[in-house]
Scaffold this motif. Structure first.
Motif, PDB file in Angstrom:
ATOM      1  N   VAL A 117     -55.233  13.536  17.914  1.00 23.37           N
ATOM      2  CA  VAL A 117     -53.854  13.180  18.254  1.00 23.37           C
ATOM      3  C   VAL A 117     -53.005  14.438  18.376  1.00 23.37           C
ATOM      4  CG1 VAL A 117     -51.789  11.991  17.421  1.00 23.37           C
ATOM      5  CG2 VAL A 117     -54.028  10.917  17.169  1.00 23.37           C
ATOM      6  N   VAL A 118     -53.222  15.391  17.451  1.00 26.23           N
ATOM      7  CA  VAL A 118     -52.451  16.629  17.473  1.00 26.23           C
ATOM      8  C   VAL A 118     -52.762  17.436  18.731  1.00 26.23           C
ATOM      9  CG1 VAL A 118     -52.062  18.817  16.289  1.00 26.23           C
ATOM     10  CG2 VAL A 118     -52.275  16.716  14.968  1.00 26.23           C
ATOM     11  N   ALA A 119     -54.049  17.525  19.100  1.00 22.53           N
ATOM     12  CA  ALA A 119     -54.425  18.281  20.290  1.00 22.53           C
ATOM     13  C   ALA A 119     -53.847  17.641  21.551  1.00 22.53           C
ATOM     14  CB  ALA A 119     -55.948  18.370  20.396  1.00 22.53           C
ATOM     15  N   ALA A 120     -53.868  16.307  21.613  1.00 19.01           N
ATOM     16  CA  ALA A 120     -53.293  15.612  22.767  1.00 19.01           C
ATOM     17  C   ALA A 120     -51.782  15.844  22.829  1.00 19.01           C
ATOM     18  CB  ALA A 120     -53.603  14.123  22.686  1.00 19.01           C
ATOM     19  N   GLY A 121     -51.148  15.843  21.651  1.00 18.95           N
ATOM     20  CA  GLY A 121     -49.708  16.104  21.612  1.00 18.95           C
ATOM     21  C   GLY A 121     -49.365  17.504  22.054  1.00 18.95           C
ATOM     22  N   ASN A 122     -50.173  18.482  21.629  1.00 24.14           N
ATOM     23  CA  ASN A 122     -49.938  19.867  22.041  1.00 24.14           C
ATOM     24  C   ASN A 122     -50.104  20.037  23.540  1.00 24.14           C
ATOM     25  OD1 ASN A 122     -49.356  20.733  19.468  1.00 24.14           O
ATOM     26  ND2 ASN A 122     -51.438  21.414  19.022  1.00 24.14           N
TER      27      ASN A 122
END
Length: 665
Positions: free
Chosen positions: A158-163
């Motif tokens: 989720v964090v990588a997609a958000g970044n």
């Protein structure tokens, strides 16, 4: 018919206006987006609903109030329309002859307010931008996503997609923002960018202890310099560099001519300095959010570290891992942060880059007038689209905006309160009723002329995937508290003031505090001293607010009047604390209603001084209202009518309590 009524109730619900109103500041984003009543979503809201008193809508007392509304509201409109048509108390007098030249022809419309006229005359271009900007972003996202298809994976965190979303959106906002201000300001866009870069270097490269003082000094100095210099025209700079260059053929004259030529490329809105006041707030927000982030992040596990490789072979950064661990530790879902967490939890250090800074400051939907979004909140929403953004809510908000514009157009066609006040007429030719209604509707037009642009730009942001705070909570006529009025008027600015000025000064407690309310100095123990410091903080806040709006004595007087008029409400709260009247709720409601009549009158006086008539105009207006026995009798009857209206306002707020909502305004 019931379905139509329920549809209208949905359009004018607080949930449609802003989900922040129907949930607490700490409610997670996915829960805040829930369309159920607040009491069904949150324990605190449920407690508020349980403590609300029984409704009074069907009591004999309120049936008397309904008669007041049925008879007096139409009479109010008739009175001000008659004054606008030129009917006066003196035979042979035609007040309309004093202001008819300020109306447009075929049909007659009062478009004399320069601020609203600028917006109204540019509506076709703004609507084009409203449609084109989100479409261009979608096209950019489509092509950018196509290039990055190979790097996508279902295992992506989720964090990588958000970044990834953050980088993509920031690139677009950075490029579009620069193009946008170039079209708006022409050659002056370079001046804007220069100020932005100076402020960035102050926030990022000065010794940390100097950042707050230098940031505030620089930005307040910019406000004054922009006003006094008229936006730094290049011709004036050339004349300063080459004095006595009036002789034709010399180098100085050539420099001045070249500067004049450059000044002619001023873009759509050459007076960039008028719009820069909102930009200054974003400059301060970026620097202070970065300044506070150092302390916040030093106690958290978030750090920018070396890249890693995921189990699927895709490159990720250690920051992704540590952000995930941080949110797990705090029991937070990074994609559904609450409104408070989006503002309070700082972005990672890498997000405070010059590209993201310029993208934030020049974000097109909010650049011209706001609403104001802090840098932390902006980055959080760029990374994860808020759950509150749904197609249904945005559509209903757009319909509500259309109805508001329609209301304003009807008023401008039939009520000429602004033109009359600008013409400085002989107020003695109007009846006391006409004078009071001209003042009252003048304030309504001021409210609407601010409401409409703010809602337009917020609608634009909603369509673009950003959810800024709603600026106007209530109708202007639905206010009885001085402090509550300012919490609900220009709400995003009020939130900015609280975060960056009021709380650091000490807020209502007295002692200096940090952004999250943590004490940085000992607060005084004396109740009197605490109240004194609270009033001092309010005075400092409204002095800044007045100077921020415009550098003139009239608005400074407005700011000091507001501070003065807060005093009776504070003193009344001390003399009549609610806890002592719990056994006598009706008596307390009557007492507070009488005090609130004074609050409403003071609010009208302060705003007429600051935004409509000035002090001299107000003196003439009050002389016309109270210069005869009939005028005094009319004012007494007005106070009785205001008391009735305030009792209805009390009940509206009790209805909100029953739904678990406490807006504190």
């Amino acid at each position: 018919m019931p379905s139509l009524f329920s549809w209208l109730r949905r359009i004018y619900s607080l949930d449609t206006l802003d989900t922040r109103f129907t949930s607490t500041a700490t409610t997670p984003g996915n829960a805040a987006a829930d369309t159920r009543p607040a009491a069904a979503k949150d324990a605190r809201a449920n407690a508020i609903a349980q403590n609300a008193r029984a409704p009074l809508w069907r009591t004999p007392e309120f049936f008397v109030y309904y008669l007041f509304f049925i008879t007096l509201v139409p009479l109010m409109f008739k009175t001000v329309v008659d004054a606008s048509k030129g009917e006066s108390k003196q035979a042979g007098e035609r007040p309309a002859s004093q202001f008819e030249h300020m109306l447009t022809e075929d049909p007659q419309i009062d478009n004399s307010d320069a601020q609203y006229a600028s917006f109204r005359d540019n509506v076709p271009y703004l609507l084009l931008l409203l449609i084109a900007h989100p479409l261009v972003r979608r096209a950019y996202n489509y092509f950018a996503s196509g290039k990055n298809t190979a790097t996508k994976s279902s295992n992506q965190s989720v964090v990588a997609a958000g970044n990834a979303q953050l980088k993509q959106r920031m690139r677009f906002d950075f490029a579009f923002g620069l193009i946008f201000i170039t079209a708006l300001h022409g050659i002056s866009a370079l001046k804007v960018v220069l100020i932005l870069l100076i402020n960035y270097r102050i926030g990022k490269y000065l010794p940390r202890s100097y950042v707050p003082a230098v940031t505030w000094t620089f930005n307040i100095a910019i406000l004054f310099a922009n006003e006094l210099s008229g936006g730094y025209p290049l011709e004036r700079i050339a004349l300063f560099l080459a004095p006595g260059s009036g002789t034709s053929g010399d180098k100085g004259s050539s420099l001045v001519q070249w500067a004049q030529t450059l000044d002619s490329f001023g873009g759509i809105m050459p007076r960039w300095e008028v719009l820069f006041k909102v930009t200054v707030l974003r400059l301060i927000s970026f620097n202070m959010d970065y300044y506070w982030s150092v302390d916040y992040l030093s106690s958290s596990p978030i750090e920018v570290c070396t890249p890693l490789v995921s189990s699927s072979g895709l490159p990720i950064s250690r920051l992704d891992v540590e952000l995930t661990e941080f949110h797990k530790k705090k029991q937070l879902d990074p994609s559904t942060l609450s409104d408070r967490d989006r503002v309070k939890i700082p972005a990672e250090p890498a997000a405070f880059s010059v590209r993201n800074y310029i993208a934030y400051v020049l974000y097109s939907p909010l650049y011209l007038a706001g609403p104001i979004l802090t840098f932390n909140d902006y980055v959080s929403q760029q990374r994860y689209t808020p759950p509150s953004l749904t197609r249904t809510r945005t559509t209903l908000y757009g319909i509500r905006f259309f109805f508001t514009v329609l209301c304003m157009e009807l008023i401008l066609h039939y009520i000429y309160a602004v033109a009359i006040s600008k013409a400085s007429p002989d107020w003695s030719i109007f009846t006391p009723g006409q004078l009071s209604m001209l003042a009252f509707f003048n304030l309504h037009i001021i409210w609407l002329k601010l409401l409409i642009p703010w809602r337009f730009f917020r609608l634009w942001a909603l369509l673009d995937g950003i959810d800024p705070p709603e600026n106007m909570v209530r109708c202007m006529s639905n206010n009885y508290s001085v402090s509550g009025f300012w919490r609900g008027w220009h709400r995003s600015y009020n939130r900015w003031i609280v975060r960056y000025i009021y709380i650091p000064l000490g807020g209502s407690a007295g002692g200096a505090r940090g952004p999250a309310g943590t004490k940085t100095a000992s607060a005084p123990k004396s109740g009197f001293m605490s109240k004194f410091l609270q009033i001092r903080n309010v005075l400092l806040v409204f002095t800044f607010v007045a100077l921020w709006h415009d550098i003139n004595l009239r608005l400074l007087m407005w700011g000091w009047l507001i501070t003065l008029f807060v005093l009776p409400e504070v003193i009344g709260g001390i003399l009549f604390p609610a806890r002592r009247w719990r056994s006598r709720p009706t008596a307390y409601r009557i007492i507070t209603g009488i005090g609130s009549v004074g609050n409403v009158l003071m609010l009208m006086i302060a705003n007429l001084v600051g935004f409509a008539l000035g002090l001299d105009g107000l003196k003439d207006l009050l002389a016309g209202l109270t210069g005869s026995y009939s005028g005094i009798a009319y004012m007494i009857s007005c106070c009785a009518v205001l008391f009735v209206g305030i009792q209805v306002m009390f009940e509206i707020r009790e209805d909100e309590f029953r739904m678990g909502i406490d807006l504190k305004c």
